[in-house]
Design a protein around this motif. Sequence first.
Motif, PDB file in Angstrom:
ATOM      1  N   PHE A 189       4.227   2.856  -3.476  1.00  0.00           N
ATOM      2  CA  PHE A 189       4.205   3.905  -4.490  1.00  0.00           C
ATOM      3  C   PHE A 189       3.478   5.159  -4.019  1.00  0.00           C
ATOM      4  O   PHE A 189       3.347   6.123  -4.752  1.00  0.00           O
ATOM      5  N   GLN A 190       3.010   5.127  -2.773  1.00  0.00           N
ATOM      6  CA  GLN A 190       2.282   6.262  -2.215  1.00  0.00           C
ATOM      7  C   GLN A 190       3.122   7.546  -2.275  1.00  0.00           C
ATOM      8  O   GLN A 190       2.628   8.613  -2.570  1.00  0.00           O
ATOM      9  N   TYR A 191       4.409   7.374  -1.995  1.00  0.00           N
ATOM     10  CA  TYR A 191       5.284   8.561  -1.909  1.00  0.00           C
ATOM     11  C   TYR A 191       6.222   8.653  -3.101  1.00  0.00           C
ATOM     12  O   TYR A 191       7.237   9.329  -3.051  1.00  0.00           O
ATOM     13  N   ALA A 192       5.883   7.938  -4.179  1.00  0.00           N
ATOM     14  CA  ALA A 192       6.864   7.764  -5.256  1.00  0.00           C
ATOM     15  C   ALA A 192       6.985   8.962  -6.185  1.00  0.00           C
ATOM     16  O   ALA A 192       7.963   9.083  -6.904  1.00  0.00           O
ATOM     17  N   THR A 193       6.010   9.868  -6.200  1.00  0.00           N
ATOM     18  CA  THR A 193       6.076  10.915  -7.212  1.00  0.00           C
ATOM     19  C   THR A 193       6.573  12.259  -6.676  1.00  0.00           C
ATOM     20  O   THR A 193       6.765  13.188  -7.435  1.00  0.00           O
ATOM     21  N   GLN A 194       6.751  12.361  -5.364  1.00  0.00           N
ATOM     22  CA  GLN A 194       7.284  13.616  -4.841  1.00  0.00           C
ATOM     23  C   GLN A 194       8.519  13.342  -3.989  1.00  0.00           C
ATOM     24  O   GLN A 194       8.647  12.265  -3.397  1.00  0.00           O
ATOM     25  N   GLN A 254       0.801  -1.214   0.000  1.00  0.00           N
ATOM     26  CA  GLN A 254       0.000   0.000   0.000  1.00  0.00           C
ATOM     27  C   GLN A 254       0.844   1.279   0.000  1.00  0.00           C
ATOM     28  O   GLN A 254       0.486   2.258  -0.638  1.00  0.00           O
TER      29      GLN A 254
END
Lengths: 446, 276
Positions: B36-41, B33
Amino acid sequence: MKKLFSSMLTVTMLSIVLAACSNPGGDQSKNATNEPQNGGSSPKTETVTLKFWRPSGNDAENGAISKLIENFEAKNPGIKVDLENVPFDNYETKVRTALAGKTAGDIIAIDAPTMSSYANAGALYDLTSFMEADADLKDIPEGILQSMKYDGKYYIAPISEANIALFYNKKMFEAKGIPLPSKNVDEAWTWDQVLDAAKKLNDPAKGVYGIDPAQGFGGGEGPAYFKTPILWQFGAEVLSPDGSTAKGYLDSKEAKEALTFYQSLYQTYKVSPLELPPDPFPTGKVAMFVDGIWDLANFTTNFPNFKLGEDWDIAPLPKAKRQAMANGSWTFGVTADSKYPKEAWQLINYMTGTEGAKIYADMTGALPVRYSVVDQTPKMKEYPYSVFVGQLQKYSMPRPVTPAYPAVSAAIRELFEDVGQGNRDVNAAAADAVKKIDDAIEALKR
Amino acid sequence: MLRIIHFLAMTIIAVLCLLPIVWMVLGSMRSYQELFQYATQVNLHLLIPVKWTFQNYIDVIFDDQNPFLRYVFNTLFVASTVTFLVLLINSLAAFAFAKLSFRGSSVIFVLFMSALIIPGEVMLVPNYMLVNNLGWLNSFKGLIIPSTLSVFGIFMMKQFFEEIPTEILESARLDGASWLQIYRAIVLPASVPAMITFGIITFLGNWDAYLWPLVVINDDRMQMIQVAIANFTSMAGTEWTKVLAANTIATVPILVLFLVLQRYYVQGITMSGVKG
């Protein structure tokens, strides 16, 4: 990129080898004459071992298949089934190599649209007489029966179906005060409504995009499965009805309208992400997401805090001039070189018959093909399944049936990449795609 | 001043190279869960797990249907056997090409070299049919024996052996040594760094082998690591956390091997590059 290229090269090479190895008609007739002899000479007590190849699925799917095999072996003491789960990504590489060496499994799983290419190469056993005798074909919707046939003969039997819909982030809709789309299968939003909502939901500063219309830009069969329906929705077709050319169809006015709209999502309005992170929907990176029924189970197990009905909901797939999505999922066929076509069919008939298909649908949550299984599964009539089942029975259609399908699939993938990601001129890109497909059809005739 | 710049540049390159590995190891200790929750910033949790967990390792190792440690053992066995045979056979061939004069040696060598330009994909089907006709499908034999020839290895070892002065070998011949004795007593001890370099390259190649094991092995219990890892991807998506955990486990033997032999490896590459 290099890996992608080399695997594409492999598949292309193998298609050629497979085509070259085939001697049309020869394999089939040989098998047909051998079969009674086999049945007569081998005593009933001898154990038959069937090799069964399929691409590995998730735990639920693998478990369901194992369960079906267990049941089948218990009922048929003389038959043993040797199951092999092959990595999904390179399943076809392995199957085509083994077919060339005549060592593929007796039963192989086949993605419905690729069947014509296998059947045309003489790699599949004609199941028509078996099916007409004991498969209860009236129990299967007509649109799906079409996807099981090539040249008037049945080659494959489907165990389940799949379907796609519009998944949307309910919290984001409510925060922006956008009215929610209907859950009624016949009241799909138009793409214009979707675009309006997407513009309001788009928030680049927070890394939130409005809509992902067709699963980004991936490899394999996924792009054709998700992107062909956009062409259909705008009133276009990929091939002529007789399958002889893409000219005048894939480059028609309607097709160009669809492509121009698709391009505008990425390039003009910038409401769609050019690069899609993994699991963008449950992690809140896209507000609307076109996705398949299989992700219902995925989201429930892997994202327990992201709840259906509270955080997200499902609406019918958007339409333009009409509603449309592709049918045809994983099916089973018997290889032409199998020594035990009759026993192989017995296993397939058990797995895809009412009893087996019901067990499979219950264990995996996949859509059942047979009317009888849908009737016996109450949850299929309830939301969210009702959306998928309704669309499947009313609006789904098969992808182009042609032995050149691998080329068609690749051409559609590249076409949408070109216009969406590459911002290429729609006319030029469509002309290229038509040429690729027509060349492939032409090459098969020779 | 120049030293500082060098040092800084090296540090940046090292960090860039290590980052994916660090992400892999730390990612294998998070739940799906949050992966990838924090993957774009850019933030702390891009790398550091919010909730540490070893569940992925438990899932990967104690899976009854796909026993991962068994695959590690299979791969270790195949890769070590191949490496041993490759070193033996190809260094002997290279020695012959470098130091023995026999009729047609240069023609045969060119023929060997020309095999380098044929992509592996083209040879997949012919090799498969050959192995099938020999009855080696679905066995370790089918993985090991076709891998024992390495044209690149012959080329690399030949370049290395040519550096050894022919005069030494000739004097050994005069003293009555056979070519095999010369190979064992003089050539082999002189070429330890090259052999180790070649050995590591071969071992790595077999450890990472995917396409050939995929088509040759049908029995799940005999599968190789890379095919097993690819099995975590299905139509319904990829179980990334399991992939990361499995990759972390698969990296350990390679890392150990490399740390032990690192010194020779670098030496081998620099020496085989020097000419004259």
